[in-house]
Design a protein around this motif. Structure first.
Motif, mmCIF file in Angstrom:
data_model
loop_
_atom_site.group_PDB
_atom_site.id
_atom_site.type_symbol
_atom_site.label_atom_id
_atom_site.label_comp_id
_atom_site.label_asym_id
_atom_site.label_seq_id
_atom_site.Cartn_x
_atom_site.Cartn_y
_atom_site.Cartn_z
ATOM 1 N N SER A 25 0.666 -1.114 -0.042
ATOM 2 C CA SER A 25 -0.020 0.017 -0.104
ATOM 3 C C SER A 25 0.868 1.285 -0.015
ATOM 4 N N ARG A 26 1.927 1.300 0.707
ATOM 5 C CA ARG A 26 3.020 2.496 0.636
ATOM 6 C C ARG A 26 3.822 2.480 -0.684
ATOM 7 N N TYR A 27 4.242 1.449 -0.988
ATOM 8 C CA TYR A 27 5.559 1.511 -1.929
ATOM 9 C C TYR A 27 5.164 0.773 -3.434
ATOM 10 N N GLY A 28 4.125 0.020 -3.386
ATOM 11 C CA GLY A 28 3.876 -0.568 -4.612
ATOM 12 C C GLY A 28 4.367 -2.049 -4.975
ATOM 13 N N LEU A 29 5.028 -2.136 -5.939
ATOM 14 C CA LEU A 29 5.782 -3.466 -6.132
ATOM 15 C C LEU A 29 6.884 -3.673 -5.193
ATOM 16 N N ILE A 30 6.741 -4.949 -4.550
ATOM 17 C CA ILE A 30 7.776 -5.314 -3.612
ATOM 18 C C ILE A 30 8.591 -6.526 -4.150
ATOM 19 N N MET A 31 10.022 -6.513 -3.998
ATOM 20 C CA MET A 31 10.854 -7.607 -4.024
ATOM 21 C C MET A 31 11.763 -7.771 -2.769
ATOM 22 N N ILE A 32 11.590 -8.900 -2.137
ATOM 23 C CA ILE A 32 12.447 -9.348 -1.001
ATOM 24 C C ILE A 32 13.739 -9.629 -1.253
ATOM 25 N N LEU A 33 14.845 -9.379 -0.725
ATOM 26 C CA LEU A 33 16.243 -9.721 -0.972
ATOM 27 C C LEU A 33 16.380 -10.297 0.430
ATOM 28 N N ASN A 34 16.709 -11.579 0.723
ATOM 29 C CA ASN A 34 16.883 -12.255 1.883
ATOM 30 C C ASN A 34 18.385 -12.892 1.862
ATOM 31 N N LEU A 35 19.337 -12.060 2.882
ATOM 32 C CA LEU A 35 20.587 -12.500 2.926
ATOM 33 C C LEU A 35 20.905 -13.497 3.770
ATOM 34 N N LEU A 36 19.988 -14.160 4.582
ATOM 35 C CA LEU A 36 20.355 -14.937 5.653
ATOM 36 C C LEU A 36 21.151 -16.272 5.151
ATOM 37 N N SER A 37 21.881 -17.063 5.929
ATOM 38 C CA SER A 37 22.227 -18.432 5.490
ATOM 39 C C SER A 37 21.216 -19.036 5.104
ATOM 40 N N ASN A 38 21.630 -20.109 4.076
ATOM 41 C CA ASN A 38 20.697 -21.095 3.585
ATOM 42 C C ASN A 38 20.948 -22.593 4.234
ATOM 43 N N LYS A 39 21.987 -22.682 5.292
ATOM 44 C CA LYS A 39 22.302 -23.904 5.711
ATOM 45 C C LYS A 39 21.302 -24.465 6.605
ATOM 46 N N PRO A 40 20.636 -25.423 6.436
ATOM 47 C CA PRO A 40 19.423 -26.023 7.568
ATOM 48 C C PRO A 40 19.913 -26.299 8.680
ATOM 49 N N ASP A 41 21.185 -26.869 8.966
ATOM 50 C CA ASP A 41 21.485 -27.382 10.355
ATOM 51 C C ASP A 41 22.065 -26.044 11.267
ATOM 52 N N THR A 42 21.658 -24.582 10.870
ATOM 53 C CA THR A 42 22.112 -23.532 11.509
ATOM 54 C C THR A 42 20.424 -22.969 11.896
ATOM 55 N N ASP A 43 20.618 -22.114 13.132
ATOM 56 C CA ASP A 43 19.538 -21.338 13.442
ATOM 57 C C ASP A 43 18.938 -20.354 12.536
ATOM 58 N N GLU A 44 20.044 -19.680 11.914
ATOM 59 C CA GLU A 44 19.709 -18.565 10.954
ATOM 60 C C GLU A 44 19.138 -19.347 9.533
ATOM 61 N N GLY A 45 19.665 -20.849 9.192
ATOM 62 C CA GLY A 45 19.386 -21.439 8.082
ATOM 63 C C GLY A 45 17.715 -21.815 8.369
ATOM 64 N N HIS A 46 17.600 -22.122 9.633
ATOM 65 C CA HIS A 46 16.074 -22.697 9.864
ATOM 66 C C HIS A 46 15.220 -21.407 9.790
#
Length: 540
Positions: free
Chosen positions: A300-321
């Protein structure tokens, strides 16, 4: 240029203390006395000043601070009737530069004046420290009037929005004078928290400006380990809107990006050293509701949205989860027009090598190009930014800074094309790089208490990063609660959750109204017993 145009007087009245805030330019004033305030004419000012003594001259005032404690919605004095109110004053500030005819100042020193004799002034010390850390700014026009810088350029010139309340940090300090119809714009400046960094360049005989302006949201504000994720209203921690601005002659262009915490219910509790222990605190279905609310707000505020997710993709870490949960909620969202690109920054940019960000940019180049940049000539809009990139890492600080800076550098060409300064791209790039580094440090200081990491190259950078990492660990684990308390006092957050019948926005209503509403609530509310059952099944 700003002068100390406000003068404060104090005096005694029959029913207590009186504080007079006078504008020396036109000799008008506001009188604070007996829990009320009033505009005074020149004649009334002259009469009252005879019974007062001069206290100080200041650059600006930013409202009336109201404090509260653990037991009540507001702090009360010994007789249990009055709120503790303090007039907030800017007693020190430095200019960071001009954009067109608007000069922006950084708050360096503040002073609070108690509005009654029995108000303990030491209660304002935490707010003083927070307000003077170099991250609060306000704007003044050429006539020394308040110029609201909470709204970005596209909002102000293309949509007619002059105030964006998400970024107005002293909004709650206006509630007391507003009750008495005081002209807020005349007497008080609007404070933003974040960064304003402005550089002056010369293109031939013409003077140009390059600037980075970041606004930290006041809606879910807090210190690093105190406030994470999303709330029930769809607002996220460390939400920051950043504008890259270039101006030359009668032309201006901006490119805006946003950052914000992962919009799920999660937190990090306990002592945090090294790997960060992440806990998901809400079930999947309830989290999905808040996630969708957040995306609705952004669209509603910005129009089109694209998310850039820079988190780790390792599933065995908390950040990956956490990253996997993020992707899962995105896949199940009703907002299937919101795009998402995952980029494991640490794996892709090992050893400080950021070449992989080029690959990331190629993937999002079409979207960013379609969104474009905002363009202005004189007062006429020549083009608007149609969408926005929402970038996040875990803290939305170091990795996010690096990626946002890279993308803005790529979009600078399109901005300079509009202001006819393509030939000066190296000058603008160099100036904006310094602005971005300043922005990284200040935004980090708001959320983490220290400057940003990875803002330089070489051995000195490694030493600086190590020092700041140690400082972060100490501050975040031992000092964040005090800083969080100052933020909540400034924003007038209740020290305990409000009853369900009082919405978050209604906390700004007068205390007497809230108390009466709670007392009368039994007439229009009823309590219904519910049963909660919990079962455990073990599978063999």
């Amino acid at each position: 240029m700003i002068t100390k145009a406000l003068r404060v007087y104090i005096g005694d009245a029959e029913d207590g203390k009186q504080v007079l805030l006078e504008n020396k330019n036109d000799n008008t004033a506001v009188l604070f006395q007996s829990d009320v305030c009033a505009d005074l004419t020149f004649e009334e000012v002259s009469t009252i000043k005879k019974h007062c003594e001069r206290l100080t001259d200041v650059y600006a005032s930013f409202g009336v601070l109201i404090l509260f404690n653990e037991k009540r919605l507001y702090v009360q004095n010994d007789n249990g009737e009055k709120e503790l109110r303090y007039l907030g004053l800017v007693s020190g500030c430095t200019s960071v530069g001009k954009i067109n005819n608007i000069e922006v100042f950084c708050v360096t020193e503040v002073q609070f004046v108690e509005l009654a004799n029995d108000y303990p002034l030491e209660k304002t010390n935490a707010c003083k420290r927070f307000l003077t850390q170099g991250t609060f700014f306000f704007g003044i026009d050429e006539n020394e009037n308040n110029y609201d810088i909470t709204a970005n350029m596209q909002q102000r010139f293309s949509s007619g929005i002059k105030t964006d309340h998400r970024f107005l940090w002293n909004r709650s300090l206006f509630t007391h004078p507003l009750k008495f119809m005081i002209d807020i714009n005349k007497w008080f400046v609007s404070l933003i928290c974040g960064c304003v960094s402005i550089a002056t360049l010369y293109c031939g005989s013409q003077q140009a400006r390059a600037a980075i302006l970041s606004r930290v949201s006041a809606e879910r504000a807090g210190a690093r380990f105190q406030v994470r994720g999303v709330d029930d209203e769809g607002r996220v921690a460390n939400f920051v809107e950043t504008e890259q601005i270039v101006a030359l002659g009668n032309k201006m262009s901006t490119f805006t990006q946003i950052r914000g915490s992962v919009p799920l219910f999660w937190e990090q509790t306990g002592f945090q050293v090294g790997s960060h222990k992440i806990t998901i605190t809400r079930g999947y279905e309830l989290t999905q509701v808040a996630y969708d609310k957040h995306m609705s707000i952004l669209k509603s505020r910005y129009g089109l949205i694209m998310i850039l997710n820079l988190l780790s993709n390792k599933p065995d870490t908390d950040e990956g989860h956490l990253s996997m949960q993020y992707q899962s909620h995105h896949d199940d969202s009703i907002h299937d027009d919101v795009l998402m690109r995952n980029f494991d920054y640490h794996s892709s940019c090992k050893g400080g090598k950021t070449d992989a960000i080029n690959t990331l940019y190629k993937d999002i180049e079409t979207f960013v190009g379609y969104c474009g940049v905002w363009k202005l000539t004189d007062v006429e809009t020549n083009g608007v930014q149609e969408g926005i990139l929402r970038t996040n890492c875990l803290d939305c600080i170091d990795r996010t800074n690096s990626v946002q800076m890279f993308i803005s550098r790529k979009m600078l060409y399109h901005q300079l094309e509009h202001i006819a300064a393509i030939g000066q791209i190296e000058k603008f790039t160099s100036a904006l790089e310094k602005c971005w580094l300043n922005n990284a440090n200040l935004v980090s200081r708001v959320y983490c208490g220290t400057g940003a990491l990875k803002t330089a190259n070489g051995k000195m950078s490694m030493l600086t990063d190590a020092t700041r990492s140690v400082k972060r660990t100490i501050k975040n684990n031992f000092l964040d609660e005090d800083r969080q308390g100052a933020i909540e006092e400034l924003l007038m957050y209740p020290s305990k959750p409000l009853p369900p019948i009082i919405s978050t926005s209604e906390r700004f209503l007068p205390k007497s109204f809230i108390n009466n509403l709670l007392e009368e609530s039994r007439e229009f509310c009823e309590k219904v017993p519910i049963r909660v059952s919990v079962g455990t099944w073990n599978s063999n």
